[in-house]
Design an enzyme around this catalytic site. Structure first.
Site, PDB file in Angstrom:
ATOM      1  N   PRO A   1      75.287  49.962  81.539  1.00  0.00           N
ATOM      2  CA  PRO A   1      76.189  50.828  82.311  1.00  0.00           C
ATOM      3  C   PRO A   1      76.162  50.451  83.791  1.00  0.00           C
ATOM      4  O   PRO A   1      75.112  50.119  84.345  1.00  0.00           O
ATOM      5  CB  PRO A   1      75.613  52.235  82.086  1.00  0.00           C
ATOM      6  CG  PRO A   1      74.215  52.033  81.606  1.00  0.00           C
ATOM      7  CD  PRO A   1      74.220  50.730  80.874  1.00  0.00           C
TER       8      PRO A   1
ATOM      9  N   LYS B   1      57.403  42.875  66.914  1.00  0.00           N
ATOM     10  CA  LYS B   1      57.298  41.660  67.714  1.00  0.00           C
ATOM     11  C   LYS B   1      57.956  40.494  66.979  1.00  0.00           C
ATOM     12  O   LYS B   1      57.687  40.250  65.798  1.00  0.00           O
ATOM     13  CB  LYS B   1      55.834  41.338  67.990  1.00  0.00           C
ATOM     14  CG  LYS B   1      55.647  40.077  68.831  1.00  0.00           C
ATOM     15  CD  LYS B   1      54.179  39.772  69.066  1.00  0.00           C
ATOM     16  CE  LYS B   1      54.028  38.467  69.838  1.00  0.00           C
ATOM     17  NZ  LYS B   1      52.611  38.114  70.066  1.00  0.00           N
TER      18      LYS B   1
ATOM     19  N   ASN C   1      63.687  41.621  86.476  1.00  0.00           N
ATOM     20  CA  ASN C   1      63.945  40.815  87.672  1.00  0.00           C
ATOM     21  C   ASN C   1      62.775  40.966  88.632  1.00  0.00           C
ATOM     22  O   ASN C   1      61.809  41.683  88.338  1.00  0.00           O
ATOM     23  CB  ASN C   1      65.279  41.212  88.321  1.00  0.00           C
ATOM     24  CG  ASN C   1      65.326  42.689  88.665  1.00  0.00           C
ATOM     25  OD1 ASN C   1      64.525  43.174  89.446  1.00  0.00           O
ATOM     26  ND2 ASN C   1      66.271  43.416  88.069  1.00  0.00           N
TER      27      ASN C   1
ATOM     28  N   LYS D   1      82.047  42.937  96.266  1.00  0.00           N
ATOM     29  CA  LYS D   1      81.350  43.931  95.459  1.00  0.00           C
ATOM     30  C   LYS D   1      81.698  45.337  95.921  1.00  0.00           C
ATOM     31  O   LYS D   1      81.907  46.240  95.094  1.00  0.00           O
ATOM     32  CB  LYS D   1      79.841  43.714  95.540  1.00  0.00           C
ATOM     33  CG  LYS D   1      79.032  44.714  94.709  1.00  0.00           C
ATOM     34  CD  LYS D   1      77.545  44.378  94.685  1.00  0.00           C
ATOM     35  CE  LYS D   1      76.793  45.379  93.816  1.00  0.00           C
ATOM     36  NZ  LYS D   1      75.345  45.050  93.695  1.00  0.00           N
TER      37      LYS D   1
END
Length: 399
Positions: free
Chosen positions: A303, A286, A208, A337
């Site tokens: 996790p 690859k 990210n 959350k």
């Protein structure tokens, strides 16, 4: 705590002088004795009577008070304190300090002392950015003067930027740290930071856009308050801060294992942007293009480190802080959350591309807790970290 510590507080002449009244109250709550000195300009913003009433001591105002000067009172004042705090430290006061001027009581005290000095600057953003102020600031730092702030934010004059005086609790935390008695001394704190990289094959991975800047800033701010910080970081763009124990990881599973190894801690701050999924069977070679079409990737859930730690039956940190990067309905999603994860606080922000926050130098967060949603103004990530660190220290003190 600051029991038996003596603070000489010099109040400069700026609109932020009103914060000095709350600073006095906060210091006295922690057992410190405060001897106040006000400049002539400061009296335009706060009255000596209000300062004296809160400090419970005489306010010193004039260098040429014959009663006090009969015994060289300004020399005694300058050397009887454990710390001299200048708040607000105006551009004028900083200029006098850097230039060695001593034409009033405040500047004379600062020239006549060998006591450590802590300054909390406060001025218009253009004054803070002026080359003269930048030179004075650099000279004072070279002379051993310590600083807290200034923060970024809206100015009384209507402008925005660096120049706001730090909040009283931030200054208190800096005082405690300066005196070797930081509010988090003896506290072990865990901070996770950065992204995780989940391998697809030896050359490709899922990641990210997290830079790790906010997590590193939080670790640095907590360490500055005396905490023993374990800093677990993924492959971030930002180098880890000095003075902390650094554990470098790559994947979510490695981060989870590192967290387990770091426990127990008093505080867990989970700022890392951990990938929710990984490729269940990453290739050890690859992946090549094939006439048979695109490769099929099967995913597995990573996790949930925050949820697992927050729900620990034994050894749970006294304070568990999570982060929530959202692109819409920020408060609603962050509150959900917090409930779902079971953490005490959630630090939420809007990372929509238009905000420039993800990977940028600033942040605008909302602190979600039992008390509701507390929106903070947009500020530098270091300022967000300092404010969060002070709130963490304050929360531990209240427990």
């Amino acid at each position: 705590m600051l029991s038996s510590k003596r603070i000489l507080l010099i109040i400069g002449g700026g609109i932020a002088a009103y914060k000095s009244l709350d600073l006095i109250r906060r210091l006295r709550e922690r057992g410190a004795a405060v001897t106040p000195v006000v400049t002539r300009a400061a009296e335009e913003f706060v009255t000596p009577l209000s300062v004296s009433a809160l400090a419970g001591e005489k306010v010193y105002r004039d260098l040429f008070d014959l009663t006090d000067e009969a015994e060289m009172g300004h020399i005694q004042l300058s050397r009887s304190a454990d710390l001299i705090v200048v708040a607000p430290a105006t551009a004028d006061l900083m200029g006098k300090m850097a230039g060695g001027l001593a034409n009033d009581l405040a500047s004379t005290l600062l020239m006549a002392t060998d006591t450590p000095v802590l300054c909390a600057p406060a001025m218009n953003v253009r004054m803070w950015d002026h080359p003269a102020t930048r030179r004075n600031h650099a000279q004072l730092e070279a002379d051993g003067i310590r600083f807290v702030g200034p923060n970024e934010g809206d100015m009384a004059c209507g402008e925005y930027g660096p120049g706001r005086m730090s909040e009283p609790l931030e200054i208190v935390a800096a005082i405690e740290a300066q005196l070797g008695n930081g509010p988090l001394v003896g506290k072990r704190v865990l901070v996770t930071s950065g992204p995780t990289h989940e391998p697809i094959d030896p050359v490709r991975y899922i990641a990210n856009r997290s830079s790790g800047a906010q997590g590193a800033a939080v670790a640095r701010a907590l360490s500055a308050l005396g905490a023993d910080v374990v800093f677990i970081t993924g492959p971030a763009d930002i180098p880890p801060p000095d003075g902390v124990s650094v554990v470098c990881v790559e994947t979510a599973q490695q981060m989870s294992d590192a967290v387990d190894a770091a426990l127990p801690v008093e505080v867990g701050v989970f700022a890392a942007a951990v990938a929710d999924w990984r490729v269940s069977s990453a290739s050890d070679k690859k992946l090549k293009k094939s006439r048979d079409g695109l490769p099929e990737l099967e995913f597995a859930e990573n996790p949930d480190i925050l949820k697992r730690v927050a729900h620990m039956e034994s050894g749970r940190p006294a304070l568990v802080v999570g982060f929530a990067a959202e692109t819409d309905n920020v408060i609603e999603h962050a509150m959900a959350k917090r409930t779902r994860k079971g953490c005490d606080w959630i630090v939420a922000n809007d990372v929509s591309p238009a905000t420039g926050i993800m990977g940028g130098s600033e942040n605008a967060v909302i602190l979600i807790s039992d008390e509701g949603a507390e929106e903070w103004p947009r500020m530098g990530k270091d300022d967000v970290a300092k404010r969060l660190a002070v709130k963490i220290a304050d929360a531990l003190t209240e427990q």
